[in-house]
Enzyme design. Sequence first.
Site, PDB file in Angstrom:
ATOM      1  N   ASP A  15       0.822  -1.205   0.000  1.00 27.71           N
ATOM      2  CA  ASP A  15       0.000   0.000   0.000  1.00 27.71           C
ATOM      3  C   ASP A  15       0.859   1.260   0.000  1.00 27.71           C
ATOM      4  OD1 ASP A  15      -2.599   0.811  -0.295  1.00 27.71           O
ATOM      5  OD2 ASP A  15      -3.053   0.901   1.831  1.00 27.71           O
ATOM      6  N   HIS A 197      -6.713   4.352   7.025  1.00 27.04           N
ATOM      7  CA  HIS A 197      -5.983   5.436   6.366  1.00 27.04           C
ATOM      8  C   HIS A 197      -6.115   6.705   7.203  1.00 27.04           C
ATOM      9  CE1 HIS A 197      -4.567   3.908   2.414  1.00 27.04           C
ATOM     10  NE2 HIS A 197      -5.414   2.935   2.711  1.00 27.04           N
TER      11      HIS A 197
END
Length: 337
Positions: A15, A197
């Site tokens: 990621d 996130h």
Amino acid sequence: MTKRPVKIIDTTLRDGSHAIHYQYSVEDVKNICKGLEESGVYAAEVGHGAGIGGSTLQYGLAKEADRDILTAAASCLKNTKLAVLLVPGLGTMDDLKAAYECGVRLVRVAVHCTELDVGMQHIKLGKELGMEVAAFFMMSHMISAEELAEQFKIAESYGVDFIYMADSSGAMVPEEITKRVKLLKEAVNVPIGVHCHNNLGLAVGNSLAAYESGADFVDTTLQGLGAGSGNTPTEATVAAFNKMQVETGCDLFKLMEAGEKYVRPLVQHSLEVTNESIILGYTGIYSSFYLPTIKTAKKFNVNPIDVLVELGKRKVVGGQEDMILDVAYELSKRKDV
């Protein structure tokens, strides 16, 4: 009273690659994997930001081939598991077999939060290969906690080893994380994890709230490297768990050293919470839209926030990045009228 441990899956090399345009070199992979191995994380997820098979013109071409970086990673990992993400439609059954041949022993099959059926065959193959297999539900904020629980039950029936709720937009707040994790723990008997996130600056707080509500796994990245304002930073998360006397199996100081030495020099844009990242979280847009939106908005001389607000209204999901261009073009034409 002894607190239950938590397992850390570090996704710096998967990621995190969104933030550097998928340009990890084999040397980068080896250095970071050595640091993660020495630090004691449970697993290191490696590959293109969109998972194995994700190096395409639409998503962005990686500097190195999947096989090369996975082989490099495997050479450096002994106790830390080598993991990959597979998005059905990008990653194929052959990609998964090749990953296994490279030494991958954990696969997370990533699907939109309502589309688990497209990953059933990949889950089955992973189990047949003897891998640890997880279902990974992206954009989980887009459906209710009750609807997500039903998807978790289906995943459990497929035989997965654990299940992940991904807050791909950084859209959730601790109260929502707590409610969802508690409900999900009641719904299934397998361990669950969270992937957060930092678009609203809540990644660490949300991860801690998830653990306190029953989560068994937490995703992180060194230095918080990732799309938007980044992911949950490994170093800060482990430090917080240490203060809570929760065992992670990780050496905080070795994590800090690896992040500072091997990841910080690769950072290409500020990972602070910006106005644009706040809109990602506020409107629930996939974090990987961040850099392409800023770039496209500049090209068309429009405000990136206006572009993101419009994309939020259209409820875009991963794979619809082409709509960034459409929206920016439409906004530029309105300015000309």
